[in-house]
Design a protein around this motif. Sequence first.
Motif, PDB file in Angstrom:
ATOM      1  N   LEU A 130       0.537  -1.216   0.126  1.00 53.20           N
ATOM      2  CA  LEU A 130       0.025  -0.001   0.146  1.00 53.20           C
ATOM      3  C   LEU A 130       0.939   1.831   0.329  1.00 53.20           C
ATOM      4  O   LEU A 130       1.041   2.005  -0.592  1.00 53.20           O
ATOM      5  N   ALA A 131       2.010   0.990   0.640  1.00 49.82           N
ATOM      6  CA  ALA A 131       3.015   2.316   0.419  1.00 49.82           C
ATOM      7  C   ALA A 131       3.892   3.145  -0.190  1.00 49.82           C
ATOM      8  O   ALA A 131       3.459   3.808  -0.699  1.00 49.82           O
ATOM      9  N   SER A 132       3.787   1.316  -1.207  1.00 51.55           N
ATOM     10  CA  SER A 132       4.501   1.697  -2.378  1.00 51.55           C
ATOM     11  C   SER A 132       3.865   2.419  -3.907  1.00 51.55           C
ATOM     12  O   SER A 132       3.754   3.115  -4.453  1.00 51.55           O
ATOM     13  N   ALA A 133       2.434   1.945  -3.921  1.00 50.95           N
ATOM     14  CA  ALA A 133       1.079   2.368  -4.473  1.00 50.95           C
ATOM     15  C   ALA A 133       0.911   3.962  -4.349  1.00 50.95           C
ATOM     16  O   ALA A 133       0.754   4.563  -5.148  1.00 50.95           O
ATOM     17  N   ILE A 134       0.836   3.981  -3.035  1.00 54.90           N
ATOM     18  CA  ILE A 134       0.796   5.213  -2.552  1.00 54.90           C
ATOM     19  C   ILE A 134       1.361   6.348  -3.014  1.00 54.90           C
ATOM     20  O   ILE A 134       1.479   7.527  -3.644  1.00 54.90           O
ATOM     21  N   ARG A 135       3.128   6.135  -3.009  1.00 50.81           N
ATOM     22  CA  ARG A 135       4.186   7.052  -3.453  1.00 50.81           C
ATOM     23  C   ARG A 135       3.942   6.879  -4.701  1.00 50.81           C
ATOM     24  O   ARG A 135       3.926   7.808  -5.346  1.00 50.81           O
ATOM     25  N   ILE A 136       3.626   5.836  -5.625  1.00 45.92           N
ATOM     26  CA  ILE A 136       3.446   5.912  -7.299  1.00 45.92           C
ATOM     27  C   ILE A 136       2.498   7.208  -7.723  1.00 45.92           C
ATOM     28  O   ILE A 136       3.204   7.421  -8.407  1.00 45.92           O
ATOM     29  N   MET A 137       1.512   6.238  -7.127  1.00 42.98           N
ATOM     30  CA  MET A 137       0.131   7.796  -7.431  1.00 42.98           C
ATOM     31  C   MET A 137       0.311   9.191  -6.771  1.00 42.98           C
ATOM     32  O   MET A 137       0.167   9.799  -7.885  1.00 42.98           O
ATOM     33  N   LYS A 138       1.077   9.622  -5.599  1.00 45.39           N
ATOM     34  CA  LYS A 138       0.960  10.449  -5.323  1.00 45.39           C
ATOM     35  C   LYS A 138       2.417  11.919  -5.845  1.00 45.39           C
ATOM     36  O   LYS A 138       2.195  12.363  -6.147  1.00 45.39           O
ATOM     37  N   HIS A 189      -2.486   7.352 -13.084  1.00 46.95           N
ATOM     38  CA  HIS A 189      -4.011   6.693 -13.065  1.00 46.95           C
ATOM     39  C   HIS A 189      -4.028   5.547 -12.450  1.00 46.95           C
ATOM     40  O   HIS A 189      -5.241   5.129 -11.934  1.00 46.95           O
ATOM     41  N   THR A 190      -3.125   3.805 -12.505  1.00 45.22           N
ATOM     42  CA  THR A 190      -3.175   2.814 -11.881  1.00 45.22           C
ATOM     43  C   THR A 190      -1.580   2.301 -11.520  1.00 45.22           C
ATOM     44  O   THR A 190      -0.797   2.599 -12.305  1.00 45.22           O
ATOM     45  N   ILE A 191      -1.722   1.910 -10.927  1.00 43.02           N
ATOM     46  CA  ILE A 191      -0.792   0.947 -10.891  1.00 43.02           C
ATOM     47  C   ILE A 191      -1.258  -0.899 -11.026  1.00 43.02           C
ATOM     48  O   ILE A 191      -2.550  -1.674 -11.063  1.00 43.02           O
ATOM     49  N   LYS A 192      -0.331  -1.498 -11.513  1.00 42.26           N
ATOM     50  CA  LYS A 192      -0.138  -3.006 -12.296  1.00 42.26           C
ATOM     51  C   LYS A 192       0.798  -3.835 -11.318  1.00 42.26           C
ATOM     52  O   LYS A 192       2.125  -3.354 -10.867  1.00 42.26           O
ATOM     53  N   LEU A 193       0.791  -5.437 -10.673  1.00 42.00           N
ATOM     54  CA  LEU A 193       1.543  -5.801  -9.994  1.00 42.00           C
ATOM     55  C   LEU A 193       1.294  -7.398 -10.039  1.00 42.00           C
ATOM     56  O   LEU A 193       0.183  -7.479 -10.567  1.00 42.00           O
ATOM     57  N   GLU A 194       2.482  -8.025 -10.193  1.00 45.40           N
ATOM     58  CA  GLU A 194       1.682  -9.180 -10.886  1.00 45.40           C
ATOM     59  C   GLU A 194       1.861 -10.497  -9.538  1.00 45.40           C
ATOM     60  O   GLU A 194       2.418 -10.081  -8.423  1.00 45.40           O
ATOM     61  N   GLY A 195       1.375 -11.646  -9.976  1.00 43.93           N
ATOM     62  CA  GLY A 195       0.717 -12.788  -8.939  1.00 43.93           C
ATOM     63  C   GLY A 195      -0.426 -13.134  -8.812  1.00 43.93           C
ATOM     64  O   GLY A 195      -0.967 -11.723  -9.091  1.00 43.93           O
ATOM     65  N   GLY A 196      -1.572 -14.083  -8.106  1.00 44.81           N
ATOM     66  CA  GLY A 196      -2.800 -14.008  -8.021  1.00 44.81           C
ATOM     67  C   GLY A 196      -2.590 -14.075  -6.679  1.00 44.81           C
ATOM     68  O   GLY A 196      -2.443 -12.943  -5.772  1.00 44.81           O
ATOM     69  N   GLU A 197      -3.188 -15.574  -6.283  1.00 42.21           N
ATOM     70  CA  GLU A 197      -3.615 -15.478  -4.392  1.00 42.21           C
ATOM     71  C   GLU A 197      -2.825 -14.738  -3.952  1.00 42.21           C
ATOM     72  O   GLU A 197      -3.229 -14.216  -2.675  1.00 42.21           O
ATOM     73  N   GLU A 198      -0.936 -15.058  -3.045  1.00 42.88           N
ATOM     74  CA  GLU A 198      -0.711 -14.979  -2.920  1.00 42.88           C
ATOM     75  C   GLU A 198      -0.442 -12.954  -2.541  1.00 42.88           C
ATOM     76  O   GLU A 198       0.406 -12.570  -1.644  1.00 42.88           O
ATOM     77  N   VAL A 199      -0.607 -12.578  -3.351  1.00 39.37           N
ATOM     78  CA  VAL A 199      -1.012 -10.673  -3.155  1.00 39.37           C
ATOM     79  C   VAL A 199      -2.170  -9.797  -3.408  1.00 39.37           C
ATOM     80  O   VAL A 199      -2.706  -9.218  -3.329  1.00 39.37           O
ATOM     81  N   VAL A 200      -2.963 -10.805  -3.222  1.00 35.95           N
ATOM     82  CA  VAL A 200      -4.666 -10.677  -3.125  1.00 35.95           C
ATOM     83  C   VAL A 200      -4.573  -9.843  -2.018  1.00 35.95           C
ATOM     84  O   VAL A 200      -5.773  -8.753  -2.249  1.00 35.95           O
ATOM     85  N   ASP A 201      -4.356 -10.278  -0.747  1.00 38.29           N
ATOM     86  CA  ASP A 201      -4.260  -9.163   0.477  1.00 38.29           C
ATOM     87  C   ASP A 201      -4.130  -7.763   0.221  1.00 38.29           C
ATOM     88  O   ASP A 201      -4.386  -6.151   0.479  1.00 38.29           O
ATOM     89  N   SER A 202      -2.782  -7.901  -0.872  1.00 39.17           N
ATOM     90  CA  SER A 202      -2.365  -6.269  -1.172  1.00 39.17           C
ATOM     91  C   SER A 202      -2.902  -5.354  -2.065  1.00 39.17           C
ATOM     92  O   SER A 202      -3.335  -4.364  -1.951  1.00 39.17           O
ATOM     93  N   ILE A 203      -3.395  -6.367  -2.723  1.00 36.99           N
ATOM     94  CA  ILE A 203      -4.621  -5.737  -3.636  1.00 36.99           C
ATOM     95  C   ILE A 203      -6.116  -4.947  -2.984  1.00 36.99           C
ATOM     96  O   ILE A 203      -6.440  -3.801  -3.726  1.00 36.99           O
ATOM     97  N   ARG A 204      -6.327  -6.096  -2.230  1.00 38.62           N
ATOM     98  CA  ARG A 204      -7.470  -5.744  -1.543  1.00 38.62           C
ATOM     99  C   ARG A 204      -7.586  -4.287  -1.044  1.00 38.62           C
ATOM    100  O   ARG A 204      -8.139  -3.213  -1.429  1.00 38.62           O
ATOM    101  N   ARG A 205      -6.374  -4.117   0.024  1.00 39.17           N
ATOM    102  CA  ARG A 205      -5.633  -2.814   0.979  1.00 39.17           C
ATOM    103  C   ARG A 205      -5.491  -1.462  -0.449  1.00 39.17           C
ATOM    104  O   ARG A 205      -5.865  -0.825   0.457  1.00 39.17           O
TER     105      ARG A 205
END
Length: 271
Positions: free
Chosen positions: A104-112, A117-133
Amino acid sequence: MSVNKEIKKVTTHTLLRMKASGENISMITAYDFSFARLFDAAGIDVVLVGDSASNVMAGHETTVPITLEQMIYHAQCVVRGISRALVAVDMPFGSYQSNSDIALASAIRIMKESGAHTIKLEGGEEVVDSIRRIVSAGIPVMGHLGLTPQSIYKFGTYAVRAKEELEAEKLKRDAQLLQEAGCYAIVLEKIPASLAKEVSESLSIPTIGIGAGSHCNGQVLVMHDMLGINNEFKPRFLRQYLNLQEQVTGAVKQYIGDIKSGSFPSESESY
């Protein structure tokens, strides 16, 4: 009196609407202001500030070494050249894998810091919590399944993924999980076309393919590959629209020759 026609910006909602209406989504990578401006003026839908900058801009063997600060810099340059397209930025390796707080901190830095307009990240089930946040903080997330280049040392090869039933079933499950977690689109890289078709038809969000056949809802290529700036990389999925390596080399050789012969600058090119 001239009337300025308002430029209709591409948003995440636009991409969902395009899938619903059957209009294919066009996407290309860019890493600087000049090319971003050219692609935007040409009418591209999405510009991806790819972590492929690690390879094509910095000369690394893989996407792993590029840092969050470097990705933000490239994104800042691209955003300044965009009037219409949606700008997506890859979250680099190490900026989201360890836990959802860091993600979340990394995504906020990119956007700010970039204005993207948006971020992209790799992975499935293992990154779902991060996507939700990240989504819950109001940041749109594009997923990425199949060949995930940041995991190259785990895979050990850039070969086609999900050819075996077990991996194909996991990919289908992961696609559903990403949609449920709030992703608005998913990149499918280097998987069998039949699997990409099945996944695309099972989702309400668009899929964007690279080496995943013609049944995705859009396509993406790395600009250096598509424009023939890099002629060493020629996978089956690549359609090369220019041979800039040849044209640029020829132009520079001519320039050198004109300087050596004394024909440049001419009298008309002097003050």
